[in-house]
Enzyme design. Structure first.
Site, PDB file in Angstrom:
ATOM      1  N   HIS A 125       0.747  -1.231  -0.116  1.00  0.00           N
ATOM      2  CA  HIS A 125      -0.230  -0.321  -0.079  1.00  0.00           C
ATOM      3  C   HIS A 125       0.950   0.904   0.685  1.00  0.00           C
ATOM      4  O   HIS A 125       0.153   1.858   0.022  1.00  0.00           O
ATOM      5  CB  HIS A 125      -1.057  -0.364   0.869  1.00  0.00           C
ATOM      6  CG  HIS A 125      -2.081  -1.295   1.036  1.00  0.00           C
ATOM      7  ND1 HIS A 125      -2.891  -0.994   0.121  1.00  0.00           N
ATOM      8  CD2 HIS A 125      -2.325  -1.906   1.921  1.00  0.00           C
ATOM      9  CE1 HIS A 125      -3.755  -2.197   0.622  1.00  0.00           C
ATOM     10  NE2 HIS A 125      -2.732  -2.646   1.618  1.00  0.00           N
ATOM     11  N   ASP A 162      -2.405 -11.092  -2.235  1.00  0.00           N
ATOM     12  CA  ASP A 162      -3.438  -9.720  -1.062  1.00  0.00           C
ATOM     13  C   ASP A 162      -4.751  -9.898  -1.585  1.00  0.00           C
ATOM     14  O   ASP A 162      -5.024  -9.237  -2.520  1.00  0.00           O
ATOM     15  CB  ASP A 162      -2.897  -8.622  -0.845  1.00  0.00           C
ATOM     16  CG  ASP A 162      -2.794  -8.605   0.212  1.00  0.00           C
ATOM     17  OD1 ASP A 162      -2.176  -8.780   1.121  1.00  0.00           O
ATOM     18  OD2 ASP A 162      -4.020  -8.162   0.702  1.00  0.00           O
ATOM     19  N   HIS A 164      -6.235  -7.201  -0.406  1.00  0.00           N
ATOM     20  CA  HIS A 164      -6.444  -5.633  -1.085  1.00  0.00           C
ATOM     21  C   HIS A 164      -5.648  -5.556  -2.217  1.00  0.00           C
ATOM     22  O   HIS A 164      -4.896  -5.819  -2.842  1.00  0.00           O
ATOM     23  CB  HIS A 164      -6.109  -4.933  -0.175  1.00  0.00           C
ATOM     24  CG  HIS A 164      -6.600  -5.636   1.469  1.00  0.00           C
ATOM     25  ND1 HIS A 164      -6.241  -6.249   2.140  1.00  0.00           N
ATOM     26  CD2 HIS A 164      -8.174  -5.033   1.887  1.00  0.00           C
ATOM     27  CE1 HIS A 164      -6.593  -6.323   3.540  1.00  0.00           C
ATOM     28  NE2 HIS A 164      -8.088  -5.352   3.119  1.00  0.00           N
ATOM     29  N   ASP A 245      -4.769 -13.192   2.961  1.00  0.00           N
ATOM     30  CA  ASP A 245      -6.108 -12.354   3.132  1.00  0.00           C
ATOM     31  C   ASP A 245      -6.892 -12.860   3.100  1.00  0.00           C
ATOM     32  O   ASP A 245      -8.370 -11.928   3.226  1.00  0.00           O
ATOM     33  CB  ASP A 245      -6.095 -11.094   4.617  1.00  0.00           C
ATOM     34  CG  ASP A 245      -5.175  -9.912   3.351  1.00  0.00           C
ATOM     35  OD1 ASP A 245      -5.139 -10.642   1.797  1.00  0.00           O
ATOM     36  OD2 ASP A 245      -4.804  -9.306   3.564  1.00  0.00           O
TER      37      ASP A 245
HETATM   38 ZN   LIG Z   1      -3.838  -7.015   2.611  1.00  0.00          ZN
END
Ligand SMILES: [Zn+2]
Length: 307
Positions: A125, A162, A164, A245
């Site tokens: 991120h 991931d 996200h 995740d």
């Molecule tokens: Zn994540």
């Protein structure tokens, strides 16, 4: 066939405060489990120090100076609402970057066939000039630049599984045709980016948005288009933003993978890597917040890397 495991105890000193999901136990459960395997095929290495010029390729100087001035001598300091620094974070953030560099060197010098970096904080991120979502330095972006600069590679692929979207990695490489960034992620969801029409200015970004509640077979099927894109790009090295995740038990998202799906996914990536880039893969930990799911999923991931 050997797999490098790059990790260090300094990650335990990156304190994110009480109740934070991105906590030291995440790396501890992985390491304790892998040590118990007593596998002679795992090659344990600590991250080495690295030339800071590689960090400057991924991040703006102003941002790096700001981070440097933000490490507290005591207590905690917030870079954003959920990205927190403690006195131990300086060494941990630097070692997380050093891990991927150590892993790449090990694969390039054939000390091991591939590698997994058990690190924290995660990185995907973190943008060129912004900390975000638990991430300070974009570890995998520095790794990709290291391959381009140090080893003069022309094509590096990053696969980010991931749950996200890796807004940071996309941000850093959006205009760079030498890096193909591919991400599967729950969408719409945190951090908000990752729509299918975000393709990179050189058609070097592939986003695969997944609906809430996506099941294993739908997830794995989505990888067909990813593999097609990868074959066309012909990378010389594959880096994995390995977040776990998307597991059905993860508290931070709503995709329903089983632990064993990480074996299948990794196996399919390995088969392609064998065909495309002489099996050169380095994987680095991103998210994964249910400790048991994380331990099981990494176990399947490593099993596949070892085969
Ligand atoms: Zn994540």
């Amino acid at each position: 066939m050997k797999t490098g495991i790059i990790t260090t105890d300094t990650y335990l000193n990156h304190d994110t405060g009480q109740g934070h999901p991105e906590r030291a136990d995440r790396v501890t459960v992985i390491i304790n489990h892998l040590k118990k395997l007593k596998s002679k095929s795992l090659v344990w290495k600590k991250p080495k120090k690295f030339d800071l010029k590689y960090l400057q390729l991924a991040h703006d100087k102003d941002y790096l100076n700001n981070v440097k001035d933000s490490f507290p001598t005591q207590g905690l300091n917030f870079l954003d609402g959920d990205t927190i620094l403690s006195p131990g974070s300086k060494e941990a953030t630097s070692d997380a970057v050093g891990s991927i560099i150590t892993a790449i060197d090990g694969v390039m010098s054939k000390d091991f066939r591939n590698a997994f970096c058990a690190v924290r904080p995660p990185g995907h991120h973190a943008e060129k000039q912004k900390a975000m979502g638990f991430c300070v330095y974009n570890n995998i972006a520095v790794g990709a630049y290291y391959l381009l600069e140090k080893y003069s590679l022309k094509k590096v692929a990053i696969i980010d599984f991931d749950v996200h979207h890796g807004n940071g990695t996309q941000n850093i490489f959006y205009n760079n045709e030498k890096v193909l960034y591919i991400s599967s992620h729950q969408y719409p969801y945190y951090p908000g980016s990752g729509a299918a029409n975000e393709k990179g200015t050189k058609d070097n970004v592939l986003n695969i948005p997944l609906a809430t509640g996506t099941q294993s077979h739908e997830f794995l099927n989505a990888y067909d288009s990813i593999f097609k894109k990868l074959k066309k790009f012909k990378p010389e090295f594959i880096l994995l933003s390995a977040g776990f995740d998307a597991h059905k038990n993860d508290p931070l998202a709503q995709i329903n993978l089983e632990s064993k799906d990480y074996y299948t996914l990794t196996k399919r990536i390995m088969t392609l890597a064998e065909e495309l880039c002489g099996e050169k893969i380095v994987s680095i930990l991103e998210g994964g917040y249910d400790l048991n799911a994380l331990k099981e999923s990494v176990d399947f991931h490593i099993k596949s890397l070892l085969e």
